[in-house]
Scaffold this active site. Structure first.
Site, PDB file in Angstrom:
ATOM      1  N   ASP A   1     -13.350 -20.924  -4.926  1.00 24.66           N
ATOM      2  CA  ASP A   1     -12.995 -22.021  -5.835  1.00 24.66           C
ATOM      3  C   ASP A   1     -11.803 -21.687  -6.726  1.00 24.66           C
ATOM      4  OD1 ASP A   1     -15.307 -23.343  -4.878  1.00 24.66           O
ATOM      5  OD2 ASP A   1     -16.525 -22.287  -6.355  1.00 24.66           O
TER       6      ASP A   1
ATOM      7  N   ARG B   1     -25.777 -13.003  19.280  1.00 24.78           N
ATOM      8  CA  ARG B   1     -25.509 -13.529  20.625  1.00 24.78           C
ATOM      9  C   ARG B   1     -26.432 -14.663  21.033  1.00 24.78           C
ATOM     10  NH1 ARG B   1     -25.048  -7.566  22.110  1.00 24.78           N
ATOM     11  NH2 ARG B   1     -26.813  -7.653  20.705  1.00 24.78           N
TER      12      ARG B   1
ATOM     13  N   GLY C   1      -8.782 -22.556  -6.242  1.00 26.65           N
ATOM     14  CA  GLY C   1      -7.737 -23.575  -6.174  1.00 26.65           C
ATOM     15  C   GLY C   1      -6.800 -23.346  -4.999  1.00 26.65           C
ATOM     16  N   LYS C   2      -7.342 -22.750  -3.934  1.00 27.03           N
ATOM     17  CA  LYS C   2      -6.517 -22.481  -2.740  1.00 27.03           C
ATOM     18  C   LYS C   2      -6.026 -23.795  -2.119  1.00 27.03           C
ATOM     19  CE  LYS C   2      -9.976 -20.198  -0.945  1.00 27.03           C
ATOM     20  NZ  LYS C   2     -10.881 -20.070  -2.092  1.00 27.03           N
TER      21      LYS C   2
ATOM     22  N   GLN D   1     -13.545 -19.435   0.701  1.00 29.66           N
ATOM     23  CA  GLN D   1     -14.322 -18.583  -0.213  1.00 29.66           C
ATOM     24  C   GLN D   1     -13.375 -17.553  -0.881  1.00 29.66           C
ATOM     25  OE1 GLN D   1     -16.017 -19.140   3.098  1.00 29.66           O
ATOM     26  NE2 GLN D   1     -16.745 -20.920   2.018  1.00 29.66           N
TER      27      GLN D   1
ATOM     28  N   GLY E   1     -15.224 -26.032  -0.189  1.00 25.34           N
ATOM     29  CA  GLY E   1     -14.871 -27.374  -0.626  1.00 25.34           C
ATOM     30  C   GLY E   1     -13.529 -27.314  -1.309  1.00 25.34           C
ATOM     31  N   HIS E   2     -12.575 -28.031  -0.774  1.00 25.75           N
ATOM     32  CA  HIS E   2     -11.243 -28.052  -1.382  1.00 25.75           C
ATOM     33  C   HIS E   2     -11.003 -29.429  -1.981  1.00 25.75           C
ATOM     34  CE1 HIS E   2      -9.696 -24.798   1.605  1.00 25.75           C
ATOM     35  NE2 HIS E   2     -10.239 -24.277   0.528  1.00 25.75           N
TER      36      HIS E   2
END
Ligand code: IMP
Length: 427
Positions: A13, A142, A15-16, A223, A40-41
């Site tokens: 979070d 797997r 601010g990417k 993340q 979540g962006h």
């Protein structure tokens, strides 16, 4: 031209989304490599405000190809809904591609995420309950099902039959829950397969070809480093590599292709979910920051824990990712504070630490050592040049730069694209 990575340097979070949205104008491709719809962006741009979980933030530029790489776990219902919403709001999605190797989040992953959390009781991780951990567990175990598998109906049915048989035994015998229906999941996922088919590609090849053509590829982290499965505050972490190394395995990209790596730091710290956070505040300042910055999770709506900037964590992130530079976001949130603290070290058992201990119970016992700086108490949200920032704000930013040993490229002073101070160009 190069691949350039943008990595979360704290607990996510940071601010990417805004930084990627800003930089994407000058690139040809934006590729996401890890996590899923736990991320979540929020992106605010001339098209409006968008909350996205899976689609890379480059989608708002017509010329940008967006990639969801093999390292991402895809909940098809969420992805298809996000695509529909983008289309409804006039965005083109014909340059969005999903790796045929990306693992699918299945209904039992979501169910088990919730059941596992409940069974952890007081030591729950505080996951987003989106099925992320169980999906990555199946990938490593797997037992996973990948996007491309949906296109081979017969083998998919056989695989699902055997995996679901096992999952149903866990659901019913361990958790005393109801079993899931093979037919229902099969039918639903076959329909998803049909809808996803136009988007599926060997995306590793697409990334490689873009670089060969001399294009610039932005690697979009999800993340943050302190949530990384190896270097985060284990076990209070997500289940994948959120660091720059994840970009190589999560896209099929050679490390030598990555030219520069930028860390995104918030001007203070936040964290959602459980786990140690040495600079967490429980007072009015935390409340003030939370309300001014609307620090509530984009994915879960949970209030984020807020605290002072932790330069111990910052330096650690910069070191293990090898940041070439950094972006400091939400500086404007601090505009009203009379003074600010920065954590420069930890005190533990009479010793001073300058790097976070690997063990979470030790980190939880670390007492932050603070340096106090005067606040600037004036509005920075309209400023566009570093020289125009109040001297106290410049000193604060310069101190972050020194303590993290990482040159600052961008300072963000608001959610909109133009609310940005470029100290040194990234692209
Ligand atoms: P999971 O990724 O849902 O398994 O959650 C594991 C931990 O990572 C929890 O503490 C979550 O709150 C945290 N987490 C996962 N994704 C994000 C994110 O995008 N931002 C902030 N925290 C996150």
């Amino acid at each position: 031209m190069p691949a350039i990575a943008v990595i979360g340097a704290q607990w996510g979070d940071e601010g990417k989304g805004k930084i990627i949205d800003l930089l994407a104008e000058k690139v040809n491709m934006v590729a996401r490599f890890s996590g899923g719809n736990n991320a979540g962006h929020t992106v605010v741009n001339p098209h409006g405000e968008f909350r996205m979980h899976l689609v890379p933030s480059g989608i708002f530029y017509r010329h940008v190809t967006c990639i969801i790489g093999n390292g991402v776990v895809v909940d098809p219902a969420v992805l298809l809904e996000e695509i529909d919403q983008l289309k409804e709001r006039g965005m083109a999605v014909d340059k969005l591609f999903v790796s045929d190797r990306a693992h699918l989040i299945m209904p039992y992953h979501i169910l088990l995420d919730g059941l596992e959390e409940e069974s952890r009781g007081g030591s729950a991780i505080g996951t987003t309950r989106k099925g992320i951990g169980p999906c990555y567990m199946d990938k490593a175990g797997r037992l996973g099902i990948r996007t491309g598998d949906l296109l081979q109906r017969e083998p998919f049915l056989e695989r699902l039959r055997s995996v679901l048989d096992y999952k149903n035994r866990i659901l019913t015998r361990v958790y005393e829950a109801q079993p899931l229906s093979l037919e229902e999941i099969y039918d639903k996922y076959c329909r998803y397969g049909e809808q996803l088919a136009p988007f599926l590609r060997e995306t590793d090849l697409m990334v490689e070809q873009a670089l060969e053509r001399g294009e610039t590829v932005l690697l979009e982290g999800a993340q943050g480093t302190l949530l990384d499965i190896d270097f985060g505050t284990y076990p209070y972490v997500t289940s994948t590599s959120a660091m720059v190394g994840g970009a190589c395995s999560g896209l099929g990209l050679s490390p030598v292709r990555i030219d520069r790596i930028y860390g995104v730091f918030k001007a203070y710290c936040t964290r959602v979910g459980s786990g140690p956070m040495p600079t967490e505040l429980f007072d009015d300042t935390a409340e003030l920051i939370r309300e001014r910055a609307h620090e509530y999770g984009t994915t879960t709506g949970r209030p984020r824990r807020c605290g002072w900037f932790d330069a111990v964590v910052g330096r650690f992130s910069a070191r293990i990712n090898g940041f070439s530079g950094s972006c400091i976001t939400r500086l404007d949130v601090l505009d009203v504070l009379p003074s600010l603290k920065i954590c420069t070290g930890y005190r533990l058992n009479g010793e001073t630490l300058t790097s976070p201990p690997s063990n979470s119970s030790l980190l939880a016992r670390c007492e932050p050592l603070y340096e106090e700086l005067p606040g600037w108490q004036s509005d920075t949200s309209g400023l566009r040049r570093f020289e125009d920032l109040p001297p106290q704000a410049r000193s604060y930013v310069k101190r972050l730069e020194e303590l993290t040993a990482c040159p600052i490229n961008i300072i963000s002073v608001g959610p909109r694209r133009e609310q940005t101070i470029v100290v040194r160009e990234i692209i």
